[in-house]
Design an enzyme around this catalytic site. Structure first.
Site, short mmCIF file in Angstrom:
data_model
loop_
_atom_site.label_atom_id
_atom_site.label_comp_id
_atom_site.label_asym_id
_atom_site.label_seq_id
_atom_site.Cartn_x
_atom_site.Cartn_y
_atom_site.Cartn_z
CG ASP A 42 4.36 12.40 5.15
OD1 ASP A 42 4.26 12.14 6.37
OD2 ASP A 42 5.26 13.11 4.67
CD GLU B 160 -2.38 -1.14 2.85
OE1 GLU B 160 -2.28 -0.15 3.59
OE2 GLU B 160 -2.92 -2.20 3.18
CE1 TYR C 88 -4.23 -3.72 11.51
CE2 TYR C 88 -3.43 -1.87 12.82
CZ TYR C 88 -3.60 -3.23 12.64
OH TYR C 88 -3.12 -4.09 13.59
CB CYS D 210 17.76 46.14 15.45
SG CYS D 210 18.23 45.01 14.15
CE LYS E 173 10.28 7.45 6.20
NZ LYS E 173 9.34 8.19 7.01
CB CYS F 218 21.43 47.65 14.31
SG CYS F 218 21.48 46.38 15.60
CB CYS G 15 22.96 42.97 14.63
SG CYS G 15 21.46 43.20 13.66
CE LYS H 283 5.35 5.08 7.01
NZ LYS H 283 5.26 6.45 7.44
CB CYS I 39 19.95 41.63 16.97
SG CYS I 39 20.14 43.40 17.17
S1 IVH Z 1 -0.60 0.41 8.85
C1 IVH Z 1 0.59 -1.37 13.18
N1 IVH Z 1 -0.81 1.49 6.50
O1 IVH Z 1 2.59 5.14 9.05
C2 IVH Z 1 0.79 -0.28 12.22
N2 IVH Z 1 0.16 2.80 8.25
O2 IVH Z 1 4.97 4.37 11.00
C3 IVH Z 1 -0.39 -0.08 11.36
N3 IVH Z 1 0.76 5.08 7.57
O3 IVH Z 1 1.32 5.40 12.29
C4 IVH Z 1 -0.20 1.02 10.41
N4 IVH Z 1 0.09 4.90 5.47
O4 IVH Z 1 0.23 6.81 10.49
C5 IVH Z 1 -0.40 1.67 7.77
N5 IVH Z 1 -1.10 2.32 4.35
C6 IVH Z 1 -0.70 2.50 5.61
C7 IVH Z 1 -0.14 3.72 6.07
C8 IVH Z 1 0.28 3.82 7.40
C9 IVH Z 1 0.62 5.70 6.40
C10 IVH Z 1 1.34 5.70 8.78
C11 IVH Z 1 0.52 5.52 10.02
C12 IVH Z 1 1.43 4.86 11.02
C13 IVH Z 1 2.78 5.10 10.43
C14 IVH Z 1 3.69 3.96 10.79
#
Ligand code: IVH
Length: 665
Positions: A112, A108, A221, A425, A307, A404, A401, A110, A419
């Site tokens: 942010d 999946e 999840y 200033c 990452k 001034c 500075c 991740k 400063c």
């Molecule tokens: S599963 C037991 N799926 O990443 C952990 N987390 O460092 C279950 N996050 O705190 C998390 N996308 O905020 C999961 N597709 C995804 C995610 C995801 C972003 C974040 C989430 C979590 C952090 C883990």
């Protein structure tokens, strides 16, 4: 009538889902607004059919003072990170060995943002809690309800009576860009990235403001005893059917190569997504296998994050300049040979403070690595020392500075150099004037940052009290001013004399005295003269005023330049005490009492009741706890609140009883 109300609710939930989750509206915006208004009116007329999860409840109205802490049923753990294909292969191998059986990995994106845990009972959203420390988080339900892609009521069938679903709350790039543009215009601090903006928004005290920020959410999840499937990927499909926004970037993989392909594809494609992502999450698909693998103290053994590498560029450090901000803090800025990075040309990067320069061991002419990694301001992350010219001079922080010439100071324990010449200033003077005239302070029409600078450069103002001596004729002589704009400026200044004392106090720019503190001080001391006389013990005896703020107030009044400025503001007619009408309404009749407001009222609005509580020395809180003394109950009150109040023995009072209490009946 109940049927009519309920069918309207169902329709609106459906239209909402198609608009915000499916991106495929079924009806026009006007029609939606029309139906929503109709429902609002019906709910007002028939309060007995109140429903906390009605589509009308998405625009919250009451201000939550502080968030309740809630213990997570299942701790919210984090994921361990990997940074290379090799480390992903290590994870895969660990899982294979531990299971000793076939398995699938679900890949999946991740996302942010900031993580959230949602609890649903009988298909209705009960609670939304932030991650907090993983064990306990903040109850941000009212704020989360404003996020249109989060269902308040589930659709479809087969959902467990009770379950939890976790996901990420995100601020889309487009919203983030607009928000930062607005903040720039308002001279407010910018958010560094959408993650901070989303997290900050979720913690706002006013759900109406949250609603304006247009957050989004992806869920990824599910947790509970009776989930429909024992496969994670199937449960996600169910969640989608129940109305949740689930990413379609989900792939079941049966080999390492499948995983690599997914990573490579999204490493490029993610740049076209409307929200920020920072990696890939790999999860074992079978819930039984997940159970067998279990958890370490910090993270599951059945999942890992990969990452993405932040995009990097190499360029030359040409020079370092030092900028002096409003507070006198000096920020070093690296001037770079322009280089293309993630689609934009980078010419400058912040170096933050002396310690960072030192740890990078920067020399002029160095080849430096710059990264953007989710931030809008690029960072220098390293130096290619192999390409260093012997002639390159070591970068040193300055001692004086640049504006001034004053010797800089560094407070023990703080990273920044300052400063100290705050009254002499130039950028500090102009900065203070800019703060004084800003929207939340004196809000002077026709007066912005550029005008402040212009007036200062032409010697017309040196401090905030000079503003009130400005003459139309002298303003008119300046470039960029014509009769009308000069007139506007002068009348804007004149009007600012009506701004109430609490905002004037904020406008003075006393360090650590923000809007809320200014309100508290104005209420407690009532005039600038009383505040000036106050000593530290008296100051810190006020609720929420600590040593740091108290000290800063004392210091401000010990500076004769400030005393002179205040006396001139007084002469000019600026409000330096609470007006009579404000004093008349103040009392301590509710001192020490915490009151929760719930429901709708006939004699005053909820906001007015909040002000009445505060003006009479009480505290208004958003949620009921053991500390609550009274529940001020109107019509249409939420049943959950009523139940909790009864359970905790909190006294319930009507609006009439409340008004009698404060002698305002
Ligand atoms: S599963 C037991 N799926 O990443 C952990 N987390 O460092 C279950 N996050 O705190 C998390 N996308 O905020 C999961 N597709 C995804 C995610 C995801 C972003 C974040 C989430 C979590 C952090 C883990």
């Amino acid at each position: 009538m109940q049927n009519k109300i309920e069918s309207l609710r169902l329709d609106l939930h459906k239209y909402n889902y198609h608009y915000y989750v499916q991106n495929a509206p079924l009806i026009s915006d006007q029609k939606f607004d029309f139906l929503l208004k109709e429902l609002q009116q019906l709910e007002q007329t028939y309060p007995q059919f109140y429903d906390p999860n009605s589509p009308t409840q998405r625009v919250g109205s009451d201000i939550t003072k502080s968030f309740n802490q809630i213990q997570h049923k299942y701790p919210m753990l984090s994921l361990s990170n990997t940074y290379s294909e090799g480390e992903v292969a290590d994870f895969y191998e660990r899982v294979r060995k531990a299971l000793n059986d076939d398995f699938e990995i679900v890949c999946e994106l991740k996302y942010d943002g900031t993580s959230i845990s949602l609890t649903y009972m009988n298909g209705a959203l009960q609670r939304a809690v932030t991650r907090g420390d993983g064990e306990k988080g903040d109850d941000v339900t009212e704020n989360v309800k404003t996020i249109r892609s989060i269902p308040l009521r589930l659709i479809g069938d087969n959902y467990p009576d009770e379950f939890e679903i976790r996901g990420e709350i995100l601020m889309p790039w487009s919203v983030f860009d607009t928000l930062n543009e607005e903040r720039e215009r308002a001279e407010e601090q910018l958010f560094a990235n959408p993650r901070n903006a989303a997290a900050g928004t979720l913690k706002l005290q006013n759900p109406q403001l949250v609603a304006e920020r247009k957050l989004d959410a992806y869920l990824y999840y599910l947790l509970g005893d009776n989930l429909p499937s024992d496969e994670h990927s199937e449960n996600l499909k169910w969640a989608e059917k129940w109305g949740f926004k689930v990413s379609n970037a989900v792939k079941k993989c049966s080999s390492l190569q499948d995983i690599y392909d997914f990573i490579q594809y999204w490493n490029i494609e993610r740049k076209n997504l409307p929200v920020a992502t920072d990696g890939i999450v790999l999860k074992v698909n079978s819930l039984n296998q997940q159970k067998n693998l279990g958890f370490t103290a910090k993270s599951p053994r059945w999942a890992v994050a990969y990452k993405f590498k932040a995009e990097q560029a190499v360029t030359t450090l040409e020079s370092v300049s030092f900028q002096v901000g409003r507070t006198g803090a000096v920020t070093p800025v690296a001037n770079l040979t322009p280089v293309l990075l993630s689609g934009t040309t980078v010419k400058r990067a912040s170096l933050h403070n002396a310690d960072i320069i030192e740890s990078l061991d920067l020399h002029l002419g160095d080849q430096v690595f710059v990264e953007k990694g989710g931030e809008i301001i690029p960072k220098i992350t390293g130096v290619d020392v192999n390409h260093r010219h012997l002639s390159g001079e070591k970068v040193r922080f300055i001692d004086t500075c640049p504006e001034c010439g004053s010797a800089l100071v560094r407070v023990a324990g703080e990273a920044a150099h300052y400063c100290p010449n705050d009254t002499g200033c130039p950028p500090q003077i102009v900065g203070r004037i800019e703060h004084f005239i800003s929207r939340k302070a004196m809000n002077i029409d026709g007066f912005g940052g550029e005008t402040a600078e212009l007036l200062f450069k032409n010697g017309l103002i040196h401090n905030i009290s000079d503003i009130y001596d400005l003459k139309y004729e002298s303003v008119l002589k300046l470039e960029r001013f014509a009769e009308k704009s000069a007139m506007n400026l002068i009348s804007g200044i004149e009007n600012s004399k009506k701004v109430p004392f609490e905002r004037v106090l904020f406008a003075l720019g006393i360090r650590f005295v923000g809007e809320t503190v200014a309100k508290k001080l104005a209420k407690a001391f009532k005039s600038i003269d009383n505040l000036e006389k106050a000593q530290l013990p008296e100051l810190i005896s006020i609720d929420e005023i600590g040593e740091r703020i108290g000290q800063s107030v004392v210091e401000f009044f010990s500076n004769l330049v400030n005393i002179e400025i205040i006396s001139r503001l007084k002469e000019a007619g600026v409000q330096l005490e609470i007006s009579e009408s404000q004093t008349e309404n103040l009392s301590e009749k509710l001192a020490g009492l915490t009151i929760v407001i719930s429901g709708t009222f006939t004699k005053h609005s909820r906001d007015e009741y909040k002000t009445l509580i505060e003006n009479n020395g009480g505290k208004n809180s958003g949620s009921i706890s053991a500390k609550t003394n009274y529940l001020l109950a109107g019509e249409n009150m939420g049943p959950a609140k009523l139940e909790k109040a009864t359970k905790l023995g909190v006294k319930i009072i009507s609006e009439d009883e409340f008004l009698t209490m404060i002698g305002n009946d």
